[in-house]
Design a protein around this motif. Sequence first.
Motif, PDB file in Angstrom:
ATOM      1  N   GLY A  23       0.844  -1.185   0.000  1.00  0.00           N
ATOM      2  CA  GLY A  23       0.000   0.000   0.000  1.00  0.00           C
ATOM      3  C   GLY A  23       0.878   1.233   0.000  1.00  0.00           C
ATOM      4  O   GLY A  23       2.102   1.155  -0.122  1.00  0.00           O
ATOM      5  N   ARG A  24       0.251   2.400   0.166  1.00  0.00           N
ATOM      6  CA  ARG A  24       1.027   3.636   0.136  1.00  0.00           C
ATOM      7  C   ARG A  24       0.435   4.658   1.104  1.00  0.00           C
ATOM      8  O   ARG A  24      -0.729   4.604   1.483  1.00  0.00           O
ATOM      9  CB  ARG A  24       1.053   4.234  -1.280  1.00  0.00           C
ATOM     10  N   VAL A  25       1.276   5.579   1.489  1.00  0.00           N
ATOM     11  CA  VAL A  25       0.820   6.785   2.162  1.00  0.00           C
ATOM     12  C   VAL A  25       1.367   7.946   1.338  1.00  0.00           C
ATOM     13  O   VAL A  25       2.423   7.819   0.707  1.00  0.00           O
ATOM     14  CB  VAL A  25       1.304   6.840   3.626  1.00  0.00           C
ATOM     15  N   ASN A  26       0.641   9.030   1.295  1.00  0.00           N
ATOM     16  CA  ASN A  26       1.084  10.168   0.489  1.00  0.00           C
ATOM     17  C   ASN A  26       1.649  11.248   1.398  1.00  0.00           C
ATOM     18  O   ASN A  26       0.937  11.766   2.259  1.00  0.00           O
ATOM     19  CB  ASN A  26      -0.080  10.727  -0.332  1.00  0.00           C
ATOM     20  N   LEU A  27       2.928  11.555   1.212  1.00  0.00           N
ATOM     21  CA  LEU A  27       3.553  12.580   2.035  1.00  0.00           C
ATOM     22  C   LEU A  27       2.954  13.950   1.736  1.00  0.00           C
ATOM     23  O   LEU A  27       2.621  14.714   2.645  1.00  0.00           O
ATOM     24  CB  LEU A  27       5.071  12.591   1.793  1.00  0.00           C
ATOM     25  N   ILE A  28       2.781  14.261   0.467  1.00  0.00           N
ATOM     26  CA  ILE A  28       2.132  15.511   0.061  1.00  0.00           C
ATOM     27  C   ILE A  28       1.791  15.423  -1.430  1.00  0.00           C
ATOM     28  O   ILE A  28       2.387  14.638  -2.165  1.00  0.00           O
ATOM     29  CB  ILE A  28       3.028  16.737   0.362  1.00  0.00           C
ATOM     30  N   GLY A  29       0.826  16.221  -1.850  1.00  0.00           N
ATOM     31  CA  GLY A  29       0.375  16.204  -3.235  1.00  0.00           C
ATOM     32  C   GLY A  29      -0.950  15.475  -3.354  1.00  0.00           C
ATOM     33  O   GLY A  29      -1.044  14.437  -3.999  1.00  0.00           O
ATOM     34  N   GLU A  30      -1.990  16.046  -2.734  1.00  0.00           N
ATOM     35  CA  GLU A  30      -3.285  15.367  -2.662  1.00  0.00           C
ATOM     36  C   GLU A  30      -4.251  15.939  -3.687  1.00  0.00           C
ATOM     37  O   GLU A  30      -4.402  17.161  -3.798  1.00  0.00           O
ATOM     38  CB  GLU A  30      -3.873  15.537  -1.263  1.00  0.00           C
ATOM     39  N   HIS A  31      -4.902  15.058  -4.418  1.00  0.00           N
ATOM     40  CA  HIS A  31      -5.871  15.425  -5.461  1.00  0.00           C
ATOM     41  C   HIS A  31      -5.211  16.232  -6.582  1.00  0.00           C
ATOM     42  O   HIS A  31      -5.881  16.985  -7.283  1.00  0.00           O
ATOM     43  CB  HIS A  31      -7.057  16.187  -4.866  1.00  0.00           C
ATOM     44  N   THR A  32      -3.926  16.067  -6.739  1.00  0.00           N
ATOM     45  CA  THR A  32      -3.208  16.698  -7.853  1.00  0.00           C
ATOM     46  C   THR A  32      -2.977  15.720  -8.993  1.00  0.00           C
ATOM     47  O   THR A  32      -2.731  16.141 -10.122  1.00  0.00           O
ATOM     48  CB  THR A  32      -1.841  17.235  -7.382  1.00  0.00           C
ATOM     49  N   ASP A  33      -3.056  14.411  -8.718  1.00  0.00           N
ATOM     50  CA  ASP A  33      -2.663  13.440  -9.743  1.00  0.00           C
ATOM     51  C   ASP A  33      -3.582  13.477 -10.957  1.00  0.00           C
ATOM     52  O   ASP A  33      -3.108  13.474 -12.097  1.00  0.00           O
ATOM     53  CB  ASP A  33      -2.538  12.029  -9.164  1.00  0.00           C
ATOM     54  N   TYR A  34      -4.878  13.555 -10.751  1.00  0.00           N
ATOM     55  CA  TYR A  34      -5.772  13.583 -11.914  1.00  0.00           C
ATOM     56  C   TYR A  34      -5.905  14.985 -12.511  1.00  0.00           C
ATOM     57  O   TYR A  34      -6.668  15.205 -13.447  1.00  0.00           O
ATOM     58  CB  TYR A  34      -7.157  13.020 -11.560  1.00  0.00           C
ATOM     59  N   ASN A  35      -5.132  15.921 -11.986  1.00  0.00           N
ATOM     60  CA  ASN A  35      -5.006  17.253 -12.578  1.00  0.00           C
ATOM     61  C   ASN A  35      -3.641  17.426 -13.259  1.00  0.00           C
ATOM     62  O   ASN A  35      -3.173  18.553 -13.442  1.00  0.00           O
ATOM     63  CB  ASN A  35      -5.209  18.326 -11.505  1.00  0.00           C
ATOM     64  N   ASP A  36      -3.014  16.292 -13.611  1.00  0.00           N
ATOM     65  CA  ASP A  36      -1.714  16.278 -14.297  1.00  0.00           C
ATOM     66  C   ASP A  36      -0.612  16.904 -13.456  1.00  0.00           C
ATOM     67  O   ASP A  36       0.375  17.416 -13.994  1.00  0.00           O
ATOM     68  CB  ASP A  36      -1.786  17.004 -15.654  1.00  0.00           C
ATOM     69  N   ARG A 216     -15.427  16.132  -7.125  1.00  0.00           N
ATOM     70  CA  ARG A 216     -14.227  16.978  -7.060  1.00  0.00           C
ATOM     71  C   ARG A 216     -13.501  16.964  -8.404  1.00  0.00           C
ATOM     72  O   ARG A 216     -13.043  18.000  -8.883  1.00  0.00           O
ATOM     73  CB  ARG A 216     -13.280  16.499  -5.952  1.00  0.00           C
ATOM     74  N   ARG A 217     -13.401  15.791  -8.991  1.00  0.00           N
ATOM     75  CA  ARG A 217     -12.720  15.700 -10.280  1.00  0.00           C
ATOM     76  C   ARG A 217     -13.484  16.478 -11.348  1.00  0.00           C
ATOM     77  O   ARG A 217     -12.877  17.173 -12.176  1.00  0.00           O
ATOM     78  CB  ARG A 217     -12.583  14.231 -10.683  1.00  0.00           C
ATOM     79  N   ALA A 218     -14.802  16.392 -11.336  1.00  0.00           N
ATOM     80  CA  ALA A 218     -15.609  17.135 -12.312  1.00  0.00           C
ATOM     81  C   ALA A 218     -15.452  18.642 -12.125  1.00  0.00           C
ATOM     82  O   ALA A 218     -15.399  19.401 -13.105  1.00  0.00           O
ATOM     83  CB  ALA A 218     -17.073  16.723 -12.192  1.00  0.00           C
ATOM     84  N   ASP A 219     -15.377  19.103 -10.874  1.00  0.00           N
ATOM     85  CA  ASP A 219     -15.143  20.524 -10.600  1.00  0.00           C
ATOM     86  C   ASP A 219     -13.850  20.990 -11.267  1.00  0.00           C
ATOM     87  O   ASP A 219     -13.791  22.063 -11.880  1.00  0.00           O
ATOM     88  CB  ASP A 219     -15.040  20.779  -9.089  1.00  0.00           C
ATOM     89  N   CYS A 220     -12.800  20.185 -11.112  1.00  0.00           N
ATOM     90  CA  CYS A 220     -11.492  20.554 -11.666  1.00  0.00           C
ATOM     91  C   CYS A 220     -11.519  20.586 -13.184  1.00  0.00           C
ATOM     92  O   CYS A 220     -10.964  21.505 -13.803  1.00  0.00           O
ATOM     93  CB  CYS A 220     -10.428  19.571 -11.178  1.00  0.00           C
ATOM     94  N   GLU A 221     -12.148  19.595 -13.783  1.00  0.00           N
ATOM     95  CA  GLU A 221     -12.198  19.550 -15.243  1.00  0.00           C
ATOM     96  C   GLU A 221     -13.020  20.704 -15.807  1.00  0.00           C
ATOM     97  O   GLU A 221     -12.659  21.301 -16.830  1.00  0.00           O
ATOM     98  CB  GLU A 221     -12.767  18.204 -15.682  1.00  0.00           C
ATOM     99  N   SER A 222     -14.112  21.046 -15.133  1.00  0.00           N
ATOM    100  CA  SER A 222     -14.924  22.181 -15.566  1.00  0.00           C
ATOM    101  C   SER A 222     -14.145  23.485 -15.451  1.00  0.00           C
ATOM    102  O   SER A 222     -14.164  24.324 -16.364  1.00  0.00           O
ATOM    103  CB  SER A 222     -16.207  22.245 -14.732  1.00  0.00           C
ATOM    104  N   ALA A 223     -13.429  23.655 -14.345  1.00  0.00           N
ATOM    105  CA  ALA A 223     -12.634  24.872 -14.149  1.00  0.00           C
ATOM    106  C   ALA A 223     -11.539  24.977 -15.212  1.00  0.00           C
ATOM    107  O   ALA A 223     -11.279  26.062 -15.740  1.00  0.00           O
ATOM    108  CB  ALA A 223     -12.020  24.874 -12.751  1.00  0.00           C
ATOM    109  N   ALA A 224     -10.892  23.858 -15.531  1.00  0.00           N
ATOM    110  CA  ALA A 224      -9.836  23.870 -16.558  1.00  0.00           C
ATOM    111  C   ALA A 224     -10.402  24.312 -17.906  1.00  0.00           C
ATOM    112  O   ALA A 224      -9.766  25.102 -18.621  1.00  0.00           O
ATOM    113  CB  ALA A 224      -9.190  22.491 -16.660  1.00  0.00           C
TER     114      ALA A 224
END
Length: 373
Positions: A23-36, A216-224
């Motif tokens: 498994g993994r833990v994320n040190l930092i960089g949350e909800h950035t992966d699907y925003n490239d 959340r992902r849809a919000d980001c795609e709409s904003a982009a």
Amino acid sequence: MSVADAFRVTFQAEPQTVWRAPGRVNLIGEHTDYNDGFVLPFAVPWGVSAAVSPRTDGVIRLHSLQSDGPPVTIEAHEQAQGWTRYVVGVFAMLGDTRGADLVIDGDVPRGAGLSSSAALEVVVGSALNELYGLGLTPMEIALLGQKAENDFVGMPCGIMDQAASALSKEGHALFLDCRSLGSRNVPLDLAAHGLRILIVDTRVHHELADGQYAKRRADCESAARKLGVDALRDVEDLAGALSQLQGDERKRVQHVVTENHRVEALIGLLRAGAITEIGALLNASHLSLRDQYEVSSPELDVAVEASLRGGARGARMTGGGFGGSAIALVAEDRVSDVELSVRNAYAERGWLEPRFFNATPVDGAHKVTAQGS
């Protein structure tokens, strides 16, 4: 019983290969992966093991040591239920109809948000890659797992979890550019600085497929689209971008853009040997996730606040949110103080007692010997 022994008992045969994926833990960089964007996870000591042998008849026989009853038998590409979806999804994305016998064993703490699903996808993909001589790279196996989760399970996750499970290196965090898929391992020698990353499992089980993550992902795609960029990673003038947006989209953009900067800043500190100084970035990430991305929870907020009161150098929620775990950067001699502070805060509110785990960076997916598994 080892997973290899369980295979022998279940199928009355020797497994042809045994793999382990963490498994993994994320040190930092949350909800950035699907925003490239950029992420900085690392693999943790808990994961999923799989003993596997090939078949030629298109049948998948599955048994989990965490499930009661006989093996589940599924025709390749048949619609599966529950945890078996993640396994069958990998077969479906491969387009392979040969099938396999698999015994699965996992020790990822349930509900802690440490990405057992990605570990399961990666361990199955890694084993099939070997058995069928597919010649996939670790990143291609990670992408296969992501595609299975996106297209078969229906969870629109980014690539971070699977990449961390497939590519991580012991004693390092994995810096990943989620657009180019370029990555490098960044030294994360906590012990040398007298530090620990303490995982605080809130014991609030979350389900991200309930629409909140997708929203959340849809919000980001709409904003982009409104900003005329391919992804929020491309926003260079944050103030200008925010002036063009309102409501949820405005808040999501503010989080993603600033979180990418925090990833880069934290890597800079690690490269400078200033690991003890990363706490402020963890704190800022949590506040942004709480207020701008709105994916925290009361239990996560209390875990972070109590950790800081107990002497943590920094703390933040980690993972998709809505429950799961927080992480805290803690000096070795303050660990008991931090744990006591969080326990007391939970007890005052009548909540379940949290669990604590020491997050040591370990290797990504690897083959293990059937005898010693």
